[in-house]
Design a protein around this motif. Structure first.
Motif, PDB file in Angstrom:
ATOM      1  N   ARG A  98      70.646   7.286  22.045  1.00  0.00           N
ATOM      2  CA  ARG A  98      69.687   8.372  21.898  1.00  0.00           C
ATOM      3  C   ARG A  98      70.075   9.259  20.724  1.00  0.00           C
ATOM      4  O   ARG A  98      71.242   9.619  20.546  1.00  0.00           O
ATOM      5  N   LEU A  99      69.076   9.635  19.939  1.00  0.00           N
ATOM      6  CA  LEU A  99      69.306  10.485  18.772  1.00  0.00           C
ATOM      7  C   LEU A  99      68.375  11.696  18.816  1.00  0.00           C
ATOM      8  O   LEU A  99      67.853  12.124  17.800  1.00  0.00           O
ATOM      9  N   HIS A 100      68.165  12.229  20.004  1.00  0.00           N
ATOM     10  CA  HIS A 100      67.311  13.395  20.182  1.00  0.00           C
ATOM     11  C   HIS A 100      67.574  13.933  21.585  1.00  0.00           C
ATOM     12  O   HIS A 100      68.445  13.427  22.310  1.00  0.00           O
ATOM     13  N   GLU A 155      72.830  14.608  18.765  1.00  0.00           N
ATOM     14  CA  GLU A 155      72.643  14.929  17.342  1.00  0.00           C
ATOM     15  C   GLU A 155      73.694  14.203  16.516  1.00  0.00           C
ATOM     16  O   GLU A 155      74.841  14.036  16.943  1.00  0.00           O
ATOM     17  N   LEU A 156      73.260  13.766  15.359  1.00  0.00           N
ATOM     18  CA  LEU A 156      74.179  13.185  14.383  1.00  0.00           C
ATOM     19  C   LEU A 156      73.977  13.918  13.069  1.00  0.00           C
ATOM     20  O   LEU A 156      72.856  13.952  12.543  1.00  0.00           O
ATOM     21  N   ARG A 160      77.683  21.454   2.667  1.00  0.00           N
ATOM     22  CA  ARG A 160      76.276  21.129   2.933  1.00  0.00           C
ATOM     23  C   ARG A 160      76.220  20.262   4.199  1.00  0.00           C
ATOM     24  O   ARG A 160      77.162  19.535   4.502  1.00  0.00           O
ATOM     25  N   ARG A 161      75.096  20.347   4.902  1.00  0.00           N
ATOM     26  CA  ARG A 161      74.975  19.629   6.174  1.00  0.00           C
ATOM     27  C   ARG A 161      73.544  19.103   6.326  1.00  0.00           C
ATOM     28  O   ARG A 161      72.579  19.826   6.062  1.00  0.00           O
ATOM     29  N   ILE A 162      73.414  17.853   6.704  1.00  0.00           N
ATOM     30  CA  ILE A 162      72.105  17.239   6.964  1.00  0.00           C
ATOM     31  C   ILE A 162      72.114  16.694   8.384  1.00  0.00           C
ATOM     32  O   ILE A 162      73.014  15.935   8.761  1.00  0.00           O
ATOM     33  N   VAL A 163      71.139  17.107   9.182  1.00  0.00           N
ATOM     34  CA  VAL A 163      70.985  16.571  10.533  1.00  0.00           C
ATOM     35  C   VAL A 163      69.999  15.400  10.468  1.00  0.00           C
ATOM     36  O   VAL A 163      68.897  15.533   9.931  1.00  0.00           O
ATOM     37  N   VAL A 164      70.406  14.267  10.994  1.00  0.00           N
ATOM     38  CA  VAL A 164      69.570  13.060  10.943  1.00  0.00           C
ATOM     39  C   VAL A 164      68.362  13.248  11.844  1.00  0.00           C
ATOM     40  O   VAL A 164      68.498  13.539  13.038  1.00  0.00           O
ATOM     41  N   ASP A 165      67.179  13.100  11.267  1.00  0.00           N
ATOM     42  CA  ASP A 165      65.920  13.146  12.005  1.00  0.00           C
ATOM     43  C   ASP A 165      65.312  11.761  11.940  1.00  0.00           C
ATOM     44  O   ASP A 165      64.735  11.370  10.931  1.00  0.00           O
ATOM     45  N   GLU A 166      65.460  11.007  13.013  1.00  0.00           N
ATOM     46  CA  GLU A 166      65.015   9.614  12.972  1.00  0.00           C
ATOM     47  C   GLU A 166      63.507   9.502  12.886  1.00  0.00           C
ATOM     48  O   GLU A 166      62.966   8.575  12.300  1.00  0.00           O
TER      49      GLU A 166
END
Length: 1013
Positions: A788-790, A794-795, A808-814
């Protein structure tokens, strides 16, 4: 007296020529054809090594297997189990479907289709065995005497010849397999068929010329075929021609472009236009002659733009027929109405008729028949009627939808019967025109071949009944579906409104000012019958509505005229009419601006209903339309009078709405073309084809041949796993991607699936070095994830400086990664809560500025069922241009959803009733990935089903340059499970009679007698 004699001779000429044409045409389906015959044999050069022979249909026309007792005796002395010969691999499925001759010690067993047909002990060494199989019987004989068999069609499947005797047994005397493949469709016209077709055409020409002379001798006035000024260009013509030309350059793919293109290209090796992707590659006959035009064009170029030229030309012809002949016949064509007609025509043509499907031909054919019937009624001449019938049969020989071209001939029965009554020559000539369709339907196939192909297609399906027509309309109104996009549903809705409106007004008022009642009634009846007639077609797709881009447009234009009529100038009438038009556009705007495959990625409203600042336009149109209608009715009731209304004219709204629809489509594709200048677009493919560099999407793709490479090197820091586990923590039923989580590679996999699904916490990796390819944008950052990615999980990707501090930071939004950013639940189809592994691809060229390292931070905040998360270290994939891996000469299965944009890749041959073993497969990705399954399914008669039995498919990650996240296609490497050779083949040609039978095309699970009991 001499004039009467001449007239009599003319009538006799028409009669005789018509009879000759009819008789010769009736003989064409029965005439013999030249059939290619392939006979395959094994062993090859004295070697019993296994060979592949992937037959389609899966059974041979004839099979003969022989072996001697001396061979059996030598094998028996070795002991153990040996496969003497088998037509399928030694698997459970192979033993169920094939012929297997095996030894277990000295026990000989012969199995066919999973049933033991004979068993005995090997005792001698001087006997000989034979197994023969045809569609009539299968016989096992020893020394010429039958010992077992079945007098029915139980032919084994043939995937090759497999044996374990090679290198073990020296005495191969009498060991052999002979296979005659089923090439009943690989035929060409014989001299007899050519002669009959030429004779029929010449006789038909003589009959039509005689009919023309009879018309002239009747004393009726001679009229021009085309009105004066027909060819003079006018401003609307320039707009229509310009838009059609621009649309051919930038416009959308149609769903069947790739399907049809591959069928046409495959003819180069097979010699006939077969279906290629299913139905055993059965010929498209009796509906295939129009493919010959495109086949001739592909000999010049396979360019998408080049192949769109016929649709552009047919569109211009259709517009000329509409604006010059049809509309002036039914309505007074003022300049504003012609402009409205242009808007309606383009709004209908653009979403339906831009590709190489047959609907554009049907549009022109239907308009031509309508014009011919109207001319026959206006002039009382016979020749236009004959020409109309000729056009109708030519249309119906293109596709089943072409049946609508016949309908104008049924709308004036009394007048047309009066025209042909007591005129035998005319009846015979009409019969000759009707029989001309047999030439188009059977020009290179026999009657028996076409009937068997039709039977097989009907048995396998889809073959839907007329009472399932509702499926077409359910697709038209399904949200989030290309079949029901705003561009497709709106013209059909306008047709329904206009048909009902004009019919109601005619029934009430008998006549409409400026409208010719007779032609209008025939137009309305033809259109209504056509909507009913398409229910008889075996498939129910919305693209068939493209055939209504002619007469359907004329009906909508009539509706626009009626909406502008004086009778609708009162407040009540205009308000109700305007409300109805607004409601129609509201329903139309309930669809999305969706287009097929890679036509318009990231287009405006491609994944959501049209809206402005979050306000849906369909709701606005619906509310405003209902309020206008209600206000007009209430106002008229209160005042008690019918005063002229100041509301905008419904005709103007309808015309402007169609124009806006055209602007939306052109604007969408113009914007997509500009936004995708550095990656793939349809317009870019077409532009490159002008300069001879047309390999379509293949030129914009890169492949990762070795996915295990490219893992970023650890720069600093240690992993802090928390509740996550290293070397595990995922569903063991789905192994890790590539070569991860193996001791030999040392590449870890982290996961939180520990002690069930209820583990929560955070894991942080060490810092990994940023590769130069990521800085240049030559490759994306790739992370493989599962689970699960939601919903609490969170990844995140953090970018650090040289001191190890995150900058810098990016949250993966599948969802965003896979282009499903819609708030509409019907659009989010891709699962994101799945144990299967998938790749997350991120373009980080901007994010790595000022950073030298990357780390991953994973959070498992979900304690529910399935709430675990697993991931791999980041990597910068090592990419190679696709065309360096999959060359233009490699035999390749290019699946039908994507084939239109891969014009350079060579389709694997289906010649001689056998599948050429491909080296690669190009499959659709993303939400279209499941559409190609029928080609590999035996119960769909997929020609490539045998490939899966002898070879494996290994997916190679495939990337679209500068649009890394888009999962457009996946390239599969196809490798044999075991090394297989090829059998020897002997080619010959025979004369096959038109009624010759070759047995049924048996489909497993459908009509195979051994799998459907």
């Amino acid at each position: 007296m001499s004039q009467k004699i001449a007239s009599s001779r003319t009538r006799i000429s028409a009669l005789v020529a018509g009879v000759v044409s009819v008789l010769s045409a009736l003989l064409v389906p029965l005439a013999p054809v030249v059939q290619d015959v392939a006979t395959f044999s094994w062993p090859v050069a004295g070697s019993a090594k296994p060979v592949h022979l992937l037959l389609y249909p899966y059974q041979a026309a004839e099979l003969s297997a022989t072996f001697s007792c001396s061979t059996l005796a030598e094998a028996a002395r070795r002991g153990g189990r040996e496969i003497v010969l088998s037509t399928t691999p030694d698997t459970d499925a192979g033993r169920r479907d094939g012929l297997v001759v095996e030894l277990d010690g000295s026990a000989l067993t012969i199995t066919n289709r999973g049933r033991t047909v004979h068993r005995e002990q090997v005792t001698g060494s001087t006997c000989s065995w034979q197994v023969s199989a045809t569609s009539e019987r299968t016989v096992v004989s020893k020394d010429g005497k039958r010992v077992a068999g079945a007098d029915s069609d139980v032919r084994p499947h043939v995937l090759g010849v497999f044996s374990t005797l090679d290198g073990k047994v020296r005495d191969l005397t009498g060991l052999g397999v002979r296979v005659v493949s089923d090439t009943r469709f690989q035929t060409s016209p014989s001299v007899w068929k050519y002669g009959l077709m030429v004779l029929s055409v010449l006789a038909l020409a003589v009959a039509l010329l005689a009919l023309r002379r009879i018309d002239r001798e009747s004393g009726l006035p001679v009229r021009r075929i085309l009105p004066r000024g027909f060819w003079r260009p006018r401003p609307p013509d320039l707009v229509v021609g310009g838009v059609l030309s621009a649309w051919a350059f930038i416009g959308a793919l149609t769903v069947d472009d790739g399907y049809i293109l591959t069928m046409i290209r495959a003819k180069e090796t097979s010699g006939f236009v077969g279906n290629y992707y299913r139905w055993f590659n059965a010929p498209e006959a009796p509906f295939d002659y129009f493919y010959e035009l495109y086949h001739a064009m592909t000999r010049i170029s396979d360019s998408l733009l080049w192949l769109r030229l016929p649709s552009v030309g047919l569109g211009i012809v259709a517009w000329l027929l509409l604006s010059r002949l049809v509309l002036p016949r039914v309505v007074k064509c003022s300049p504003w109405l012609v402009w409205a007609a242009a808007a309606v025509f383009l709004a209908w043509w653009l979403p339906y008729n831009n590709g190489i499907r047959p609907e554009p031909f049907i549009v022109v054919g239907t308009l031509g028949v309508f014009c011919a019937v109207e001319r026959a009624l206006a002039t009382r001449r016979s020749l236009p009627l004959a020409v109309g019938l000729l056009i109708a049969v030519a249309a119906v020989a293109i596709t089943p939808t072409g049946v609508i071209a016949f309908l104008p001939l049924l709308t004036a029965p009394r007048e047309l019967l009066g025209l042909v009554r007591r005129r035998l020559p005319l009846l015979v000539v009409l019969g000759a025109c009707g029989s001309f369709g047999l030439l188009l339907m059977f020009y290179d196939q026999t009657f028996s071949a076409v009937m068997e192909a039709t039977r097989a297609r009907s048995a396998i399906g889809p073959s839907l009944r007329w009472d399932q027509e509702i499926q077409r309309y359910s697709r038209l109104f399904e949200p989030g579906y290309v079949e029901g996009s705003v561009a497709r549903r709106t013209p059909v809705l306008l047709l329904a409104l206009s048909l009902a409106l004009v019919t109601a007004v005619l029934l009430r008022a008998k006549r409409i000012p400026g409208v010719a009642s007779g032609p209008t009634r025939r137009l309305l009846l033809t259109t209504a019958l056509a909507l009913a007639a398409i229910a008889l077609t075996p498939t129910k797709w919305t693209h068939h509505f493209g055939a209504f881009s002619g007469l359907g447009v004329a009906v909508v234009v009539l509706g626009v005229w009626v909406l502008a009529a004086p009778a609708l100038r009162s407040a009540k009438a205009r308000g109700i009419a305007l409300g109805g038009v607004m409601v129609v556009f509201a329903i139309g705007l309930s669809g999305m601006n969706a287009w097929w495959f890679v036509s318009a990625p990231d287009g405006l409203w491609a994944e959501q209903r049209p809206n402005v600042f979050g306000v849906r336009l369909n709701t606005v149109f619906l509310v405003v339309g209902l309020l206008i209608a209600l206000f007009a009715v209430v106002k008229a009731a209160l005042r008690g009078t019918e005063r002229p209304s100041r509301l905008p004219g419904p005709a103007l709204v309808a015309a402007l709405g169609c124009a806006a629809l055209v602007v939306l489509q052109l604007g969408t594709f113009a914007a997509v073309t500009g936004a995708r200048a550095n990656t793939y677009s349809v317009a870019k493919q077409n532009a490159r084809s002008v300069f001879g560099e047309d390999c379509g999407l293949a030129s914009a793709l890169k492949i990762e041949p070795k996915p295990e490479l490219g893992i970023l090197s650890l720069l600093r820091g240690k992993e802090e796993l928390g509740p996550f586990s290293a070397q595990g923590g995922y569903d063991p039923a789905f192994g890790p991607p590539y070569l991860f989580d193996r001791p030999s590679t040392g590449v870890p996999v982290w996961g939180s699936r520990v002690d069930g699904d209820r583990t929560t916490g955070t894991a942080t990796t060490g810092w990994y070095r940023v590769e130069d390819s990521l800085r240049r944008g030559d490759a994306p950052l790739v992370i493989s994830v599962a689970g699960r990615l939601h919903d609490g999980n969170e990844l995140a990707v953090e970018f650090g400086d040289s001191r190890g501090r995150p900058v810098r930071r990016i949250v993966v939004d599948e969802f965003a990664m896979r282009d499903f950013d819609s708030d509409d639940p019907t659009v989010r189809r891709l699962p994101t809560d799945t144990p299967q592994w998938r790749d997350v691809r991120l373009d980080v060229r901007d994010a790595v500025a000022g950073a030298d390292s990357i780390r991953l931070v994973a959070t498992d905040g979900s304690s529910g069922t399935g709430g675990w998360l697993a991931f791999t270290p980041p990597k910068a994939p090592v990419l190679v241009p696709m065309r360096e891996v999959v060359t233009d000469t490699d035999p390749t299965i290019v699946d039908w959803p994507v084939a239109a944009v891969f014009p350079c890749n060579r389709p694997a041959s289906l010649a001689l009733g056998a599948v050429e073993l491909p080296r690669y497969r190009i499959a659709p990705g993303g939400v279209t990935s499941g559409l190609a399954g029928m080609s590999y399914a035996a119960d769909s008669a997929g020609p490539f089903a045998p490939v899966t039995a002898v070879a494996t498919q290994t997916p190679l990650p495939t990337y679209l340059v500068n649009d890394w996240r888009r999962d457009v296609v996946v390239v599969h490497r196809i490798e044999q499970r075991h090394p297989l050779g090829t059998p020897a083949v002997q080619l010959s040609r025979v004369l096959a009679p038109g009624l010759s039978g070759r047995g049924r095309l048996n489909t497993p699970g459908v009509d195979d007698p051994l799998t459907t009991r």
